[in-house]
Design a protein around this motif. Structure first.
Motif, PDB file in Angstrom:
ATOM      1  N   ASP A  21       0.854  -1.191   0.000  1.00 37.78           N
ATOM      2  CA  ASP A  21       0.000   0.000   0.000  1.00 37.78           C
ATOM      3  C   ASP A  21       0.887   1.236   0.000  1.00 37.78           C
ATOM      4  OD1 ASP A  21       0.988   0.193   2.588  1.00 37.78           O
ATOM      5  OD2 ASP A  21      -0.777  -0.787   3.463  1.00 37.78           O
ATOM      6  N   SER A  25       5.696  -1.325   0.203  1.00 38.10           N
ATOM      7  CA  SER A  25       5.393  -2.112  -0.986  1.00 38.10           C
ATOM      8  C   SER A  25       6.635  -2.828  -1.500  1.00 38.10           C
ATOM      9  CB  SER A  25       4.831  -1.207  -2.076  1.00 38.10           C
ATOM     10  OG  SER A  25       5.817  -0.266  -2.452  1.00 38.10           O
ATOM     11  N   LYS A 106      -4.306  -0.579  -2.547  1.00 37.45           N
ATOM     12  CA  LYS A 106      -3.629  -1.832  -2.197  1.00 37.45           C
ATOM     13  C   LYS A 106      -3.287  -2.597  -3.475  1.00 37.45           C
ATOM     14  CE  LYS A 106      -4.269  -6.205   0.112  1.00 37.45           C
ATOM     15  NZ  LYS A 106      -5.308  -7.186   0.348  1.00 37.45           N
TER      16      LYS A 106
END
Lengths: 263, 606
Positions: A21, A25, A106
């Motif tokens: 997110d 990441s 996401k």
């Protein structure tokens, strides 16, 4: 990437998929089984079913009609459902990332709500009165251009690739190619009477577009965004605000709209 | 207990396809405070995939057309099991809804005199479908979407899934769901609810439907105590893509046949001439020459047999494949190249051209397409009052594919988009009136809310349970094999047993990760609706011991005279079991019966 070719048999393929997110990441590697005819969205679904059930992506129609599954595949903004795995060399790793121009929610899902806010600012369709027989008459040739704009599936790939949004993040001053297409579809609608030129100049900021045509290149619906939508809108703004003769004509007649020729 | 957000509306519309958006617009224009729930983003609902057009007897291309002809076509297509009043309202109001859509900004293709152009389609006697090339659904949803966001009193809630309707004192009082993006829970308080959730196709392996099509509205209405009707009738669209495997089931519009496309088997034979049912023989050509003349505009020629109703064409393709005359991947060849020029094909069927070129590497302006049946639509749904769209539970309304009755045993192509607008509007009106007349909204039961939230979090709390994707795949395999296009008692009974076992397994489903945008968890929660609808389909299909429309049985190949007079209703019994009962068809008034003089709905269908 090579042009499409006939595929035979199942091969093993390494994929790298963006996971995470806005805070954290990584590109995660997955090996998938690639069957003939498979598209990138199938590979993502295979990963969800067998390896990562919570891998987030958007999709609906899987036929290039809804514009949900936009992503950046080996750096190119594309629809995952219309990108064939067989178009990549067998040994090539396929990397899938979310659209860069919008904040990540996401994995492959981004926050595209800004687009919906822009749409609300565009003055809605305002038709002229019907004919005496209760119908509106329009010839097919009069609506061909508008129908081209209305093919838009709101995949937002054009927004993703536009420098003004992607590199300069001017979301507060600029509407982006999608909404020039939208505005043009209303402005060039033979029945419409509303005046959107001030809005196109000010809140959509059409002047910021420097006509690099990147949007036209990525459009999966092959809408000639720059030539058919943006440039005519720029011309309307120029003649309304910057062409002395047109400004005079506008002042005398009080007519907001230009004659329809030349579209 | 989990936290949740509370939101209040007079009318809550669940589902934002054509029916849902139209309902929301109507209710808001009547002064209600409306919430419109989208399972995906706004504008991505299944309506966007509708291709061929919207049926409305405008009479722009063929002046002989009128609502009575449309009504008769619809009833005959539905094998006379349709609710006659719904079919009548639909035929009467569809032209107004098409014109209204134009007033909202839709840009339909035009006739030479500048009016809305109409095209031919299966089962429609005259050219009747208002259309935009082969992307009519996109035009409809975008037009409605733009209308909705400029309608005061209408609030859009995107990427929100509703899991349960809350009922108190026999009336609806709200709904519980979650935001897909964050996984946070939300409880809506509402005086009235409109279900516009679409269909159930995702419970089948080969389908033209998207992930959203899990039968949420059907299941939530059933669980809230409402009647479901006609659940045995599923439309297998005759032309889905066959190859490559990954695109199997994706829709090939009936517009291809409407524009002159023909079906051939592997012997090159145009086989549909062999499959014209007795009652339709007088309306369909019996030679290739006559069919060609019809396409060229000869008004004395009859229509080509490729334009028979979808159930008939799907069964014909199935029979050809079974007899060893199928295409390489088990379907038939659909050829438009022989009938039309490349330019014409690209103009009238642009998405089909694009879809085959990109996904199957076939150029349809030169070569035939390989097509076969795909699960497309459920005729069955929530039983509603024809005028108000209210279900048998006060305050719950339904429209579009989630509602039943309108299409009987088989839906005509093009009658769905018109259904969405006609009954979407009526449901919005019905719900707004109901909400206005309700003195006060029934209170929510906190115990219900808490129990529902607990149920929803359960898959994430379990460790080492069943994989939700595996259960969904097993269900799709099961429904395709046991309750598919051709059905038989023994196979269906076995299927039902397997279904009950699958239900058991689904109660142990586990998902990893958090609630935030977690497709695994979302799939786990969708299973309940998928299984409930599948069970209803299986039970109704076992009960109907005849073949009719979208329900074909090997062991009962013909119409049954007694069964031609009844619908099957499904309702939860007081002990919580799934109950099924027969209900006589409502009596059609004599002046409408006149339209079917000399016809019988008890004769054989093939």
């Amino acid at each position: 990437m090579q042009p499409a070719k006939a595929e035979t048999g199942t091969i093993s393929r390494l994929m790298r998929v963006f996971r995470g997110d806005k805070n954290r990441s990584e590109l995660k590697e997955f090996t998938i089984k690639q069957h003939p005819g498979m598209v990138v969205l199938d590979a993502i679904h295979q990963i969800q079913a067998d390896q990562a059930g919570d891998l987030a992506c958007r999709w609906n129609c899987k036929a290039g009609k809804c514009g949900s599954c936009s992503a950046e595949i080996n750096g190119r903004p594309r629809l995952m459902c219309m990108t064939r795995m067989g178009d990549f060399e067998p040994g090539e790793t396929i990397t899938v990332r979310p659209l860069k121009a919008f904040p990540v929610i996401k994995d492959l899902v981004t926050d595209v709500s800004w687009n919906y806010e822009i749409n609300k600012k565009i003055k809605p369709f305002t038709p002229k009165p019907k004919n005496a027989d209760g119908t509106w008459r329009m010839q097919q040739y009069e609506i061909d251009r508008v129908q081209e704009f209305r093919k838009c599936i709101e995949c937002f790939l054009c927004q993703d690739v536009c420098h003004v949004l992607r590199d300069h993040d001017k979301k507060s001053e600029f509407g982006g190619p999608r909404f020039f297409v939208r505005a043009a579809s209303l402005e060039m609608h033979p029945l419409d009477t509303a005046d959107r030129v001030p809005m196109i100049k000010d809140s959509l900021g059409v002047g910021l577009c420097n006509i690099t045509k990147c949007c036209t290149e990525v459009c999966p619906e092959s809408i000639t965004i720059t030539d058919n939508a943006i440039i005519p809108l720029k011309e309307r703004v120029v003649s309304r605000y910057f062409d002395p003769l047109a400004v005079l004509w506008h002042k005398i007649t009080g007519l907001p709209k230009q004659p329809r020729g030349g579209e | 207990m989990a936290n949740y957000q509370s939101i209040e509306h007079d009318v809550l519309v669940i589902g934002a396809g054509g029916a849902g958006i139209r309902a929301a617009i109507e209710a808001a224009e009547m002064g209600a405070n409306v919430g419109l729930i989208c399972k995906s983003l706004l504008g991505k609902a299944h309506t966007v995939m509708a291709e061929g057009g919207m049926a409305a007897a405008l009479g722009n291309v063929e002046s002989r057309d009128n609502w009575k002809v449309h009504f008769r076509d619809t009833m005959r297509g539905g094998k006379m099991l349709n609710n006659w009043r719904m079919a009548q309202l639909h035929a009467q109001e569809a032209p107004d809804r098409a014109n209204e859509l134009e007033s909202y900004g839709a840009v339909f293709d035009r006739t030479p005199d500048g009016r809305i152009l109409q095209r031919n389609f299966g089962g429609h006697l005259y050219p009747r479908l208002a259309h935009v090339g082969d992307r009519t659904g996109l035009e409809m949803i975008r037009t409605l979407q733009d209308k909705a966001v400029h309608t005061p009193g209408l609030q859009v809630h995107m990427e929100c899934t509703i899991y349960k309707l809350l009922v108190n004192d026999g009336r609806v009082c709200g709904a519980v769901g979650y935001w897909r993006q964050t996984g946070e829970f939300v409880v809506y308080k509402a005086k009235a609810v409109v279900l516009a959730t679409g269909g159930i196709g995702k419970s089948f392996k080969v389908t033209s439907n998207s992930w959203e099509y899990t039968g949420d509205g059907h299941a939530m209405a059933y669980l809230a105590g409402a009647d479901l009707i006609d659940m045995e009738f599923i439309q297998f669209h005759p032309t889905g893509m066959m190859w490559p495997l990954s695109v199997k089931g994706i829709l090939v519009t009936e517009g291809v046949r409407g524009e002159g496309g023909v079906l051939r088997n592997n012997k090159g034979e145009r086989f549909m001439f062999k499959y014209v049912p007795e009652q339709f023989k007088k309306d369909y050509a019996d030679t290739e020459d006559e069919a060609r003349r019809w396409l060229d505009g000869d008004k004395t020629a009859r229509r080509p047999p490729e334009l028979l109703t979808r159930d008939v064409v799907a069964r014909a393709i199935n029979a050809e494949v079974k007899a060893g005359r199928g295409s390489p991947h088990g379907g038939a060849f659909l050829d438009i190249a022989a009938a039309r020029s490349p330019d014409y094909i690209k103009r009238k069927l642009p998405s089909m051209y694009h879809q085959f070129k990109e996904l199957a590497q076939v150029d349809i302006t030169k070569d035939a397409m390989e097509v076969g049946p795909t699960t497309h639509y459920i005729m069955g749904g929530v039983r509603v009052h024809p005028e108000t769209a209210e279900s048998t539970v006060p305050g719950i309304f339904a429209a579009g594919e989630a509602a039943g009755g309108m299409h009987g045993a088989n839906r005509l192509g093009g009658n769905s988009l018109s259904d969405l607008l006609v009954f979407g509007r009526r449901a919005g009106m019905g719900a707004a009136n109901y909400a206005k007349n309700l003195k006060s909204a029934p209170a929510l039961s906190q115990a219900d809310v808490d129990a529902t939230l607990k149920e929803m979090t359960a898959p994430l709390d379990r460790v080492d349970g069943e994989n939700p994707y595996t259960i969904a795949q097993d269900l799709q395999e099961l429904m395709q094999t046991h309750i598919g296009i051709i059905r038989e008692e023994k196979e269906m009974q076995e299927g039902l047993e397997k279904l009950l076992k699958l239900k058991e397994r689904a109660s142990r489903v586990a998902s990893n990760g958090t609630r935030a945008y977690n497709p695994g968890w979302n799939q786990a929660l969708d299973l309940r609706a998928m299984l409930t609808c599948s069970e209803a389909i299986a039970r109704a299909a076992i009960e109907r011991k005849e073949s009719r429309g979208g329900h074909t049985r090997n062991d009962y190949p013909d119409y049954d005279k007694e069964l031609s007079k009844v619908n099957f209703l499904i309702k939860k019994t007081s002990s919580g079991e799934m109950g099924i009962r027969k209900e006589p068809l409502p009596q059609m008034p004599a002046e409408l019966q006149e339209l079917f003089k000399g016809e019988s709905n008890a004769t054989s269908q093939s």
